[in-house]
Design an enzyme around this catalytic site. Structure first.
Site, short mmCIF file in Angstrom:
data_model
loop_
_atom_site.label_atom_id
_atom_site.label_comp_id
_atom_site.label_asym_id
_atom_site.label_seq_id
_atom_site.Cartn_x
_atom_site.Cartn_y
_atom_site.Cartn_z
N GLY A 44 2.94 -1.20 4.28
CA GLY A 44 3.00 0.23 4.01
C GLY A 44 4.43 0.67 3.75
CD GLU B 183 -3.51 -2.72 7.42
OE1 GLU B 183 -2.41 -2.95 6.93
OE2 GLU B 183 -4.16 -1.69 7.20
CE LYS C 239 -0.07 3.12 4.71
NZ LYS C 239 0.06 3.20 6.18
N GLY D 61 2.55 2.05 10.82
CA GLY D 61 3.48 3.16 10.64
C GLY D 61 4.19 3.56 11.93
CG ASN E 172 -1.73 1.21 1.41
OD1 ASN E 172 -1.80 2.04 0.51
ND2 ASN E 172 -2.35 1.34 2.58
CG HIS F 88 -5.65 1.74 5.31
ND1 HIS F 88 -5.22 2.69 6.20
CD2 HIS F 88 -4.63 0.86 5.16
CE1 HIS F 88 -3.97 2.41 6.57
NE2 HIS F 88 -3.59 1.30 5.94
CD GLU G 135 -2.77 5.33 6.86
OE1 GLU G 135 -2.77 5.40 5.60
OE2 GLU G 135 -1.83 4.79 7.49
CB SER H 52 5.33 -2.01 11.97
OG SER H 52 4.90 -0.68 12.20
P1 PGA Z 1 2.97 0.08 7.69
O1 PGA Z 1 1.51 0.30 7.07
O2 PGA Z 1 3.51 -1.19 7.11
O3 PGA Z 1 3.73 1.30 7.28
O4 PGA Z 1 2.78 -0.02 9.18
C1 PGA Z 1 0.65 -0.78 6.92
C2 PGA Z 1 -0.66 -0.32 6.31
O5 PGA Z 1 -1.07 0.82 6.59
O6 PGA Z 1 -1.29 -1.06 5.54
#
Ligand code: PGA
Length: 249
Positions: A233, A166, A11, A172, A9, A94, A96, A212
């Site tokens: 991510g 998630e 983003k 993140g 992803n 997601h 976010e 992460s």
């Molecule tokens: P990240 O994001 O690997 O940077 O933690 C994962 C995601 O938002 O799908």
């Protein structure tokens, strides 16, 4: 056997030249695992990414879409628009999107219906916040997110649904759920599916972990029996790191 999937992803990262560069780097990597590989560039770069990867074994997918087919929704993109440029899979829900763009279980249920009506595959994301985990409410939250957005569907629809657990506190942040925490939640999700739709459906749905995931922890997380892949991510923005994760299977 359930499909192994690793989806990147991206983003709101990478303009067009950066997207082309990352794709060039991805194509230099060697895949040694059986995982299906997907990448989700931002809307403006979907077509270019699709064109560059159409002959390759990397699927280009979308990060979001609107539930309406068309109409007065300034700034939005519909399932049929995605389909018309060759996009077959969309990430929905997601955290976010939920946190910054007010997406709710109810609006997500509509997006799920719209994607399925357009024969799209969905990576459906959900997960608890840190406070839910601390108060021991994490299973109840996850169960309600899944039920509210997906349990109006017929069993057959799950052929086109991939789930992505998630935990918000792990996205993140560099903080990963332990492999045991991931496994426990994935087993709980599968049990929740089995109660509603039966074992065959529950055993056939791929459940990805996201939050992460990095080259140094992917193997242990993917080694758990109910973890069928990852939604990546930060580490998806570096071709070598991403393929180290893809090849962790
Ligand atoms: P990240 O994001 O690997 O940077 O933690 C994962 C995601 O938002 O799908």
């Amino acid at each position: 056997m359930r499909k192994h999937i690793v989806a990147g992803n991206w983003k709101m990262n990478n303009d067009l030249p950066q997207t082309e560069l990352l794709i060039t780097e991805l194509l230099k990597q060697n895949k040694t695992s059986d995982a299906e590989v997907m990448v989700a560039p931002t809307f403006t770069n979907l077509w270019q990414a699709f064109e560059s990867l159409r002959q390759e074994s990397i699927e280009v997918i979308a990060q979001n879409m609107h539930f309406a087919e068309n109409g007065a929704y300034t700034g939005e993109i519909s399932a049929s628009m995605l389909k018309s440029i060759g996009i077959e899979t969309v990430i929905l829900g997601h955290s976010e999107r939920r946190a910054y763009f007010n997406e709710t279980d109810e609006s997500l249920a509509k997006k799920v219906d719209a994607a399925l009506a357009n024969d799209m595959r969905i990576i459906f994301c959900f997960g608890e916040e840190l406070a839910d985990r601390k108060s021991g409410n994490h299973e109840a939250i996850v169960e309600s997110q899944i039920k509210n957005a997906l349990f109006h569907l017929e069993a057959d629809a799950f052929k086109n649904i991939v789930l992505a657990y998630e935990p918000v506190w792990a996205i993140g942040t560099g903080e990963t759920a332990s492999p045991e925490q991931a496994q426990d939640m994935h087993a709980f999700i599968r049990k929740t599916l089995a109660v509603k739709y039966g074992n065959d459906v529950a055993e056939s749905v791929s459940i990805l972990y996201g939050g992460s995931v990095k080259p140094n922890n992917a193997k242990e997380i993917f080694g758990k029996p109910d973890v069928d892949g990852g939604l990546i991510g930060g580490a998806a923005l570096k071709a070598e790191d991403f393929y180290a994760i893809v090849n962790a299977f």
